[in-house]
Design a protein around this motif. Structure first.
Motif, PDB file in Angstrom:
ATOM      1  N   LYS A   1       0.829  -1.204   0.000  1.00 20.99           N
ATOM      2  CA  LYS A   1       0.000   0.000   0.000  1.00 20.99           C
ATOM      3  C   LYS A   1       0.867   1.258   0.000  1.00 20.99           C
ATOM      4  CE  LYS A   1      -3.537   2.310   2.831  1.00 20.99           C
ATOM      5  NZ  LYS A   1      -4.348   2.205   4.086  1.00 20.99           N
ATOM      6  N   GLU A   2       2.007   1.203   0.682  1.00 23.41           N
ATOM      7  CA  GLU A   2       2.898   2.365   0.781  1.00 23.41           C
ATOM      8  C   GLU A   2       3.553   2.716  -0.551  1.00 23.41           C
ATOM      9  OE1 GLU A   2       2.200   0.706   4.738  1.00 23.41           O
ATOM     10  OE2 GLU A   2       2.718  -0.128   2.771  1.00 23.41           O
ATOM     11  N   ALA A   3       3.431   1.830  -1.529  1.00 26.87           N
ATOM     12  CA  ALA A   3       3.997   2.097  -2.854  1.00 26.87           C
ATOM     13  C   ALA A   3       2.900   2.229  -3.902  1.00 26.87           C
ATOM     14  CB  ALA A   3       4.961   0.984  -3.250  1.00 26.87           C
ATOM     15  N   GLY A   4       1.675   2.504  -3.471  1.00 27.33           N
ATOM     16  CA  GLY A   4       0.570   2.662  -4.404  1.00 27.33           C
ATOM     17  C   GLY A   4      -0.107   1.374  -4.789  1.00 27.33           C
ATOM     18  N   GLY A   5       0.219   0.274  -4.109  1.00 21.34           N
ATOM     19  CA  GLY A   5      -0.409  -1.005  -4.427  1.00 21.34           C
ATOM     20  C   GLY A   5      -1.827  -1.080  -3.871  1.00 21.34           C
ATOM     21  N   THR A   6      -2.632  -1.958  -4.464  1.00 22.78           N
ATOM     22  CA  THR A   6      -4.001  -2.157  -4.015  1.00 22.78           C
ATOM     23  C   THR A   6      -4.044  -3.227  -2.942  1.00 22.78           C
ATOM     24  OG1 THR A   6      -6.216  -2.853  -4.678  1.00 22.78           O
ATOM     25  CG2 THR A   6      -4.382  -3.795  -5.887  1.00 22.78           C
ATOM     26  N   MET A   7      -5.045  -3.131  -2.049  1.00 22.16           N
ATOM     27  CA  MET A   7      -5.201  -4.114  -0.986  1.00 22.16           C
ATOM     28  C   MET A   7      -6.115  -5.266  -1.400  1.00 22.16           C
ATOM     29  SD  MET A   7      -3.288  -3.219   1.512  1.00 22.16           S
ATOM     30  CE  MET A   7      -2.165  -2.854   0.158  1.00 22.16           C
ATOM     31  N   THR A   8      -6.539  -5.266  -2.652  1.00 18.39           N
ATOM     32  CA  THR A   8      -7.388  -6.331  -3.152  1.00 18.39           C
ATOM     33  C   THR A   8      -6.537  -7.538  -3.528  1.00 18.39           C
ATOM     34  OG1 THR A   8      -8.921  -4.693  -4.031  1.00 18.39           O
ATOM     35  CG2 THR A   8      -9.117  -6.946  -4.872  1.00 18.39           C
ATOM     36  N   ALA A   9      -6.969  -8.728  -3.101  1.00 17.11           N
ATOM     37  CA  ALA A   9      -6.239  -9.937  -3.452  1.00 17.11           C
ATOM     38  C   ALA A   9      -6.318 -10.153  -4.958  1.00 17.11           C
ATOM     39  CB  ALA A   9      -6.825 -11.138  -2.719  1.00 17.11           C
ATOM     40  N   PRO A  10      -5.246 -10.607  -5.578  1.00 18.49           N
ATOM     41  CA  PRO A  10      -5.251 -10.783  -7.035  1.00 18.49           C
ATOM     42  C   PRO A  10      -6.200 -11.895  -7.459  1.00 18.49           C
ATOM     43  CG  PRO A  10      -3.269 -11.733  -6.080  1.00 18.49           C
ATOM     44  CD  PRO A  10      -3.958 -11.000  -4.972  1.00 18.49           C
ATOM     45  N   SER A  11      -6.820 -11.690  -8.614  1.00 19.07           N
ATOM     46  CA  SER A  11      -7.658 -12.722  -9.220  1.00 19.07           C
ATOM     47  C   SER A  11      -6.917 -13.257 -10.429  1.00 19.07           C
ATOM     48  CB  SER A  11      -9.014 -12.136  -9.630  1.00 19.07           C
ATOM     49  OG  SER A  11      -8.828 -11.044 -10.508  1.00 19.07           O
ATOM     50  N   PHE A  12      -6.647 -14.552 -10.443  1.00 18.62           N
ATOM     51  CA  PHE A  12      -5.810 -15.141 -11.472  1.00 18.62           C
ATOM     52  C   PHE A  12      -6.672 -15.729 -12.596  1.00 18.62           C
ATOM     53  CE2 PHE A  12      -3.510 -15.800  -7.412  1.00 18.62           C
ATOM     54  CZ  PHE A  12      -2.479 -14.909  -7.631  1.00 18.62           C
ATOM     55  N   PRO A  13      -6.210 -15.581 -13.829  1.00 19.53           N
ATOM     56  CA  PRO A  13      -6.917 -16.238 -14.940  1.00 19.53           C
ATOM     57  C   PRO A  13      -6.676 -17.737 -14.903  1.00 19.53           C
ATOM     58  CG  PRO A  13      -4.917 -15.216 -15.737  1.00 19.53           C
ATOM     59  CD  PRO A  13      -5.050 -14.808 -14.296  1.00 19.53           C
TER      60      PRO A  13
END
Length: 351
Positions: free
Chosen positions: A140-152
Motif C-alpha cells: 500500500k505504501e507504494a501505491g499497491g491495491t489491498m485487493t487480493a489478485p484474481s488469477f486467470p
C-alpha cells in the motif's frame, strides 16, 4: 413449815388465728431474647405519615441505585465493544509504533495447470504456476491495491527457449493475454487488481552486476528458462526490486544460488557482508542468504540490503536500497513473504 406448791407459770397468750392465705401467683415468664413484645396501641396520624415517608424514600433510593447500576453496566459494555471491535492499531494509545513494515494485500497462490502438483515444501518439487504470479505484490505504501489478485485460468504449457535471452513472451504456463479469462472485462464495481509483472529476459539481471560476464556464463551453464521482475518505491524512499529466475531443475537453481550468494556483487551494494537472520521466521523448502552493505545511512542502517532465495527450481533476488538506510523490519518482511509464495501452500497471513 408449811409446804406450799409452786403455782404454774401463766400460760402465754395464744397467737391470733391466721386467715387462710391465697395460693401464690406464679411469676410471669421473662420474654425470650429477640422476641418482639406486642403492645396494643394505635399509631397516630403523624407516625403513619412518617412511616409512609420513610417507605417512599427507600423506594426512591432503590430506584436510583438500580438506574446507576444499569448505567454503569451499559457504559462498561459500550467501552468493551469500543475497545474490542476496532483494530488495536486504530485505538489511540494502543497503536504500536511503526517499525517501517509495509501493508500488503492477502497472499494468494495462483492456480496450477491441470494434473500438476504444488511444491511439497521440501525444496525439490518444481513450480508449475505462472512465474509472474509468484512475485510479491506492491504494498500500500507504494501505491499497491489491498485487493487480493484474481488469477486467470492456466493455459497449456508452452515451449520456452533454454537461452538466458529467451523472449519475454515465452512462459511455462502461457500468457494471460491468450486466456479467455484474462481478456474478460472486470466487473464495474470490482476493485482494481494488482498490476501484472512482465516477463523479462534472464540476462536482464546482468546490468545490475559488477561482473556481468561471469554471471552470463552461469546462466548459460545452468540454463535459465524464464524470468520476471517487480519494482516499487515506497513512501519512505526505499526502492525494492524482486527478480525471479526459473531453471530446469532444483540442482541448476541451487548452483546459481550458491554462486550468486558467495561471489555475486551488485552495483547497488558493491561492498556487502552477511547479516545474521537466525531469528527470522523460517520457511520450509526455501534457503535464504541475506547481505547488507557496509555503507550506512544517517540513522546507522545499511543503505542497501540483498537477499537470495532458492526454492526448488526458482532463484529469487531481492534488492532494497535507500540513501537514508534500509531498516531491518521491512527487509525481513519482504524476504519472508516472498519465501511464503515460493514455498507453496499454505501461505501465511501477511505481516
Amino acid at each position: 413449815m408449811t409446804d406450799h406448791a409452786t403455782p404454774p407459770p401463766p400460760a402465754s397468750d395464744p397467737l391470733p388465728p391466721q386467715p387462710p392465705t391465697a395460693p401464690a401467683t406464679p411469676p410471669a415468664p421473662e420474654p425470650a431474647i429477640g422476641a418482639v413484645e406486642f403492645t396494643d396501641f394505635a399509631p397516630t396520624p403523624e407516625e403513619l405519615a412518617q412511616q409512609q415517608a420513610r417507605r417512599a424514600r427507600r423506594r426512591k433510593a432503590a430506584v436510583r441505585w438500580s438506574c446507576a447500576a444499569l448505567v454503569f453496566a451499559l457504559a462498561g459494555t459500550g467501552t468493551a465493544l469500543a475497545v474490542t471491535a476496532p483494530e488495536r492499531t486504530d485505538i489511540p494509545g494502543l497503536a504500536t509504533a511503526g517499525d517501517g513494515r509495509y501493508t500488503f494485500p492477502p497472499l494468494t497462490l495462483p492456480p496450477l495447470p491441470s494434473g500438476k502438483a504444488a511444491p511439497d515444501g521440501k525444496g525439490k518439487a518444481l513450480h508449475y504456476a505462472d512465474l509472474r504470479y509468484l512475485l510479491l505484490p506492491a504494498p500500500k505504501e507504494a501505491g499497491g491495491t489491498m485487493t487480493a489478485p484474481s488469477f486467470p485460468a492456466p493455459t497449456p504449457k508452452a515451449t520456452a527457449s533454454g537461452s538466458p535471452t529467451a523472449s519475454p513472451t515465452a512462459s511455462p504456463t502461457g500468457s494471460p493475454a491468450t486466456s479467455p479469462a484474462a481478456s474478460a472485462a472486470p466487473h464495474p464495481g470490482a476493485a482494481p487488481a494488482p498490476a501484472l509483472a512482465d516477463w523479462v529476459p534472464c540476462d536482464a539481471i546482468l546490468a545490475e552486476q559488477q561482473d556481468p560476464a561471469k554471471l552470463r556464463e552461469l546462466l548459460l551453464e545452468d540454463a535459465c528458462r524464464a524470468a520476471t521482475v517487480r519494482e516499487w518505491t515506497a513512501s519512505d524512499g526505499t526502492r525494492t526490486q524482486i527478480r525471479l529466475l526459473r531453471f530446469g531443475s532444483a540442482a541448476e537453481s541451487w548452483d546459481a544460488f550458491s554462486s550468486l550468494r558467495s561471489k555475486g556483487r551488485t552495483k547497488a551494494a558493491p561492498d556487502t557482508k552477511t547479516t545474521a537472520h537466525k531469528d527470522w521466521d523460517t520457511v520450509d523448502g526455501v534457503d535464504l542468504t541475506a547481505l547488507e552493505s557496509t555503507a550506512n545511512g544517517p540513522k546507522g542502517t545499511p543503505t542497501a540490503r540483498v537477499a537470495y532465495l532458492c526454492a526448488a527450481d526458482i532463484l529469487a533476488v531481492i534488492t532494497m536500497t535507500n540513501p537514508d538506510g534500509v531498516p531491518t523490519p521491512p527487509f525481513r518482511q519482504v524476504a519472508t513473504l516472498q519465501s511464503d509464495l515460493l514455498a507453496g501452500p499454505p501461505a501465511r497471513p501477511t505481516v
